[in-house]
Design a protein around this motif. Structure first.
Motif, PDB file in Angstrom:
ATOM      1  N   LEU A 136       0.810  -1.219   0.000  1.00  0.00           N
ATOM      2  CA  LEU A 136       0.000   0.000   0.000  1.00  0.00           C
ATOM      3  C   LEU A 136       0.842   1.268   0.000  1.00  0.00           C
ATOM      4  O   LEU A 136       0.359   2.326  -0.371  1.00  0.00           O
ATOM      5  CB  LEU A 136      -0.933   0.005   1.213  1.00  0.00           C
ATOM      6  CG  LEU A 136      -1.860  -1.198   1.338  1.00  0.00           C
ATOM      7  CD1 LEU A 136      -2.715  -1.076   2.581  1.00  0.00           C
ATOM      8  CD2 LEU A 136      -2.710  -1.372   0.100  1.00  0.00           C
ATOM      9  N   SER A 137       2.098   1.165   0.402  1.00  0.00           N
ATOM     10  CA  SER A 137       2.921   2.362   0.570  1.00  0.00           C
ATOM     11  C   SER A 137       3.748   2.742  -0.654  1.00  0.00           C
ATOM     12  O   SER A 137       4.196   3.876  -0.745  1.00  0.00           O
ATOM     13  CB  SER A 137       3.847   2.198   1.772  1.00  0.00           C
ATOM     14  OG  SER A 137       4.756   1.135   1.552  1.00  0.00           O
ATOM     15  N   SER A 138       3.944   1.824  -1.579  1.00  0.00           N
ATOM     16  CA  SER A 138       4.740   2.156  -2.769  1.00  0.00           C
ATOM     17  C   SER A 138       4.270   1.333  -3.967  1.00  0.00           C
ATOM     18  O   SER A 138       3.824   0.200  -3.811  1.00  0.00           O
ATOM     19  CB  SER A 138       6.226   1.923  -2.507  1.00  0.00           C
ATOM     20  OG  SER A 138       6.463   0.598  -2.124  1.00  0.00           O
ATOM     21  N   PRO A 139       4.392   1.926  -5.155  1.00  0.00           N
ATOM     22  CA  PRO A 139       3.975   1.185  -6.348  1.00  0.00           C
ATOM     23  C   PRO A 139       4.863  -0.033  -6.564  1.00  0.00           C
ATOM     24  O   PRO A 139       6.034  -0.028  -6.185  1.00  0.00           O
ATOM     25  CB  PRO A 139       4.135   2.197  -7.484  1.00  0.00           C
ATOM     26  CG  PRO A 139       4.988   3.279  -6.954  1.00  0.00           C
ATOM     27  CD  PRO A 139       4.910   3.243  -5.457  1.00  0.00           C
TER      28      PRO A 139
ATOM     29  N   GLN B 156      -3.460  -9.285  -4.863  1.00  0.00           N
ATOM     30  CA  GLN B 156      -4.862  -9.530  -5.189  1.00  0.00           C
ATOM     31  C   GLN B 156      -5.679  -9.840  -3.933  1.00  0.00           C
ATOM     32  O   GLN B 156      -6.859  -9.491  -3.859  1.00  0.00           O
ATOM     33  CB  GLN B 156      -4.998 -10.657  -6.213  1.00  0.00           C
ATOM     34  CG  GLN B 156      -4.501 -10.284  -7.597  1.00  0.00           C
ATOM     35  CD  GLN B 156      -5.239  -9.082  -8.156  1.00  0.00           C
ATOM     36  OE1 GLN B 156      -6.465  -9.063  -8.221  1.00  0.00           O
ATOM     37  NE2 GLN B 156      -4.497  -8.064  -8.558  1.00  0.00           N
ATOM     38  N   SER B 157      -5.058 -10.461  -2.945  1.00  0.00           N
ATOM     39  CA  SER B 157      -5.747 -10.699  -1.672  1.00  0.00           C
ATOM     40  C   SER B 157      -6.083  -9.366  -1.015  1.00  0.00           C
ATOM     41  O   SER B 157      -7.199  -9.175  -0.510  1.00  0.00           O
ATOM     42  CB  SER B 157      -4.875 -11.538  -0.731  1.00  0.00           C
ATOM     43  OG  SER B 157      -4.706 -12.844  -1.239  1.00  0.00           O
ATOM     44  N   ILE B 158      -5.146  -8.432  -1.031  1.00  0.00           N
ATOM     45  CA  ILE B 158      -5.390  -7.112  -0.443  1.00  0.00           C
ATOM     46  C   ILE B 158      -6.502  -6.392  -1.196  1.00  0.00           C
ATOM     47  O   ILE B 158      -7.387  -5.782  -0.586  1.00  0.00           O
ATOM     48  CB  ILE B 158      -4.096  -6.272  -0.417  1.00  0.00           C
ATOM     49  CG1 ILE B 158      -3.058  -6.928   0.485  1.00  0.00           C
ATOM     50  CG2 ILE B 158      -4.393  -4.839   0.048  1.00  0.00           C
ATOM     51  CD1 ILE B 158      -1.665  -6.337   0.368  1.00  0.00           C
ATOM     52  N   ILE B 159      -6.476  -6.477  -2.521  1.00  0.00           N
ATOM     53  CA  ILE B 159      -7.544  -5.852  -3.318  1.00  0.00           C
ATOM     54  C   ILE B 159      -8.897  -6.459  -2.942  1.00  0.00           C
ATOM     55  O   ILE B 159      -9.879  -5.740  -2.749  1.00  0.00           O
ATOM     56  CB  ILE B 159      -7.270  -5.999  -4.829  1.00  0.00           C
ATOM     57  CG1 ILE B 159      -6.083  -5.134  -5.220  1.00  0.00           C
ATOM     58  CG2 ILE B 159      -8.505  -5.621  -5.648  1.00  0.00           C
ATOM     59  CD1 ILE B 159      -5.597  -5.364  -6.637  1.00  0.00           C
ATOM     60  N   SER B 160      -8.955  -7.759  -2.803  1.00  0.00           N
ATOM     61  CA  SER B 160     -10.192  -8.426  -2.408  1.00  0.00           C
ATOM     62  C   SER B 160     -10.650  -7.927  -1.042  1.00  0.00           C
ATOM     63  O   SER B 160     -11.834  -7.648  -0.833  1.00  0.00           O
ATOM     64  CB  SER B 160      -9.971  -9.941  -2.391  1.00  0.00           C
ATOM     65  OG  SER B 160     -11.118 -10.601  -1.942  1.00  0.00           O
TER      66      SER B 160
ATOM     67  N   ALA C 294      -3.046  -3.167  -5.473  1.00  0.00           N
ATOM     68  CA  ALA C 294      -3.558  -2.707  -4.182  1.00  0.00           C
ATOM     69  C   ALA C 294      -3.124  -1.260  -3.943  1.00  0.00           C
ATOM     70  O   ALA C 294      -3.890  -0.460  -3.410  1.00  0.00           O
ATOM     71  CB  ALA C 294      -3.061  -3.618  -3.066  1.00  0.00           C
ATOM     72  N   PHE C 295      -1.923  -0.915  -4.356  1.00  0.00           N
ATOM     73  CA  PHE C 295      -1.428   0.450  -4.207  1.00  0.00           C
ATOM     74  C   PHE C 295      -2.352   1.445  -4.914  1.00  0.00           C
ATOM     75  O   PHE C 295      -2.693   2.490  -4.354  1.00  0.00           O
ATOM     76  CB  PHE C 295       0.005   0.555  -4.765  1.00  0.00           C
ATOM     77  CG  PHE C 295       0.565   1.940  -4.738  1.00  0.00           C
ATOM     78  CD1 PHE C 295       1.045   2.495  -3.562  1.00  0.00           C
ATOM     79  CD2 PHE C 295       0.626   2.698  -5.906  1.00  0.00           C
ATOM     80  CE1 PHE C 295       1.566   3.790  -3.543  1.00  0.00           C
ATOM     81  CE2 PHE C 295       1.136   3.980  -5.889  1.00  0.00           C
ATOM     82  CZ  PHE C 295       1.612   4.529  -4.706  1.00  0.00           C
ATOM     83  N   ALA C 296      -2.779   1.129  -6.124  1.00  0.00           N
ATOM     84  CA  ALA C 296      -3.653   2.025  -6.894  1.00  0.00           C
ATOM     85  C   ALA C 296      -5.030   2.151  -6.247  1.00  0.00           C
ATOM     86  O   ALA C 296      -5.575   3.263  -6.130  1.00  0.00           O
ATOM     87  CB  ALA C 296      -3.780   1.532  -8.330  1.00  0.00           C
TER      88      ALA C 296
ATOM     89  N   TRP D  73      -5.818   1.544  -3.069  1.00  0.00           N
ATOM     90  CA  TRP D  73      -5.616   2.216  -1.788  1.00  0.00           C
ATOM     91  C   TRP D  73      -5.518   3.736  -2.001  1.00  0.00           C
ATOM     92  O   TRP D  73      -6.124   4.516  -1.272  1.00  0.00           O
ATOM     93  CB  TRP D  73      -4.353   1.680  -1.139  1.00  0.00           C
ATOM     94  CG  TRP D  73      -4.048   2.228   0.215  1.00  0.00           C
ATOM     95  CD1 TRP D  73      -3.023   3.070   0.546  1.00  0.00           C
ATOM     96  CD2 TRP D  73      -4.745   1.966   1.433  1.00  0.00           C
ATOM     97  NE1 TRP D  73      -3.048   3.337   1.888  1.00  0.00           N
ATOM     98  CE2 TRP D  73      -4.095   2.673   2.469  1.00  0.00           C
ATOM     99  CE3 TRP D  73      -5.861   1.201   1.753  1.00  0.00           C
ATOM    100  CZ2 TRP D  73      -4.528   2.644   3.788  1.00  0.00           C
ATOM    101  CZ3 TRP D  73      -6.286   1.166   3.069  1.00  0.00           C
ATOM    102  CH2 TRP D  73      -5.620   1.879   4.062  1.00  0.00           C
ATOM    103  N   GLY D  74      -4.759   4.135  -3.004  1.00  0.00           N
ATOM    104  CA  GLY D  74      -4.625   5.561  -3.316  1.00  0.00           C
ATOM    105  C   GLY D  74      -5.946   6.188  -3.716  1.00  0.00           C
ATOM    106  O   GLY D  74      -6.262   7.314  -3.318  1.00  0.00           O
ATOM    107  N   ALA D  75      -6.744   5.469  -4.486  1.00  0.00           N
ATOM    108  CA  ALA D  75      -8.051   5.982  -4.912  1.00  0.00           C
ATOM    109  C   ALA D  75      -8.982   6.157  -3.712  1.00  0.00           C
ATOM    110  O   ALA D  75      -9.715   7.152  -3.624  1.00  0.00           O
ATOM    111  CB  ALA D  75      -8.673   5.040  -5.943  1.00  0.00           C
ATOM    112  N   VAL D  76      -8.943   5.202  -2.770  1.00  0.00           N
ATOM    113  CA  VAL D  76      -9.775   5.322  -1.562  1.00  0.00           C
ATOM    114  C   VAL D  76      -9.317   6.535  -0.752  1.00  0.00           C
ATOM    115  O   VAL D  76     -10.132   7.371  -0.346  1.00  0.00           O
ATOM    116  CB  VAL D  76      -9.713   4.030  -0.707  1.00  0.00           C
ATOM    117  CG1 VAL D  76     -10.341   4.246   0.669  1.00  0.00           C
ATOM    118  CG2 VAL D  76     -10.376   2.869  -1.430  1.00  0.00           C
TER     119      VAL D  76
END
Length: 140
Positions: free
Chosen positions: A76-79, A95-99, A120-122, A124-127
């Motif tokens: 979540l902290s870096s691309p 993908q688990s984090i995205i889920s 997940a980084f993308a 997380w950033g959008a949220v």
């Protein structure tokens, strides 16, 4: 007492000397991707992030603690690097984090932040951007 390496959720980093910088605590590595796929997000994050209810801070506290519990903060902290994107184990963890993200946010939030083939980084950033922008708008 159960040792950490007896627990499939946590292992000691084999690339380290099994201690932290201060020499006291072992360095914990994220659990294997196959284990992460079985984790129920609702057991760890009992709050559903919603647009209508101002609960971002509460949701974020639970989600941060959950991610830290499994040592997955780097997702979540870096691309991701090119090598990470090509690593099957890294991709399954991501993908688990995205889920988990999609399953801990309301449909109206998902509709805003959802992206095909995102990391997940993308997501997380959008949220963060969605709720940070809303907080700034309400404060102004």
């Amino acid at each position: 007492m159960e040792h950490m390496d007896d627990n499939p959720l946590f292992g000691v980093d084999s690339n380290s000397d099994s201690s932290s910088a201060d020499g006291d605590a072992p360095v914990i590595t994220p659990p294997p991707a196959a284990v992460l796929q079985t984790v129920n997000i609702k057991s760890h994050v009992p709050v559903v992030l919603e647009l209508a209810e101002p609960n971002y801070d509460e949701w974020r506290c639970f989600f941060d603690a959950f991610i830290d519990k499994f040592s997955l903060g780097s997702h979540l902290s870096s691309p991701p690097t090119h090598a990470q994107r090509r690593d099957p184990e890294w991709r399954v963890k991501d993908q688990s984090i995205i889920s988990w993200l999609y399953n801990s946010i309301a449909k109206d939030v998902r509709d805003i932040v959802r992206k095909p083939r995102a990391t997940a980084f993308a997501i997380w950033g959008a949220v963060q951007n969605q709720f940070r922008d809303n907080q700034l708008h309400r404060a102004g």
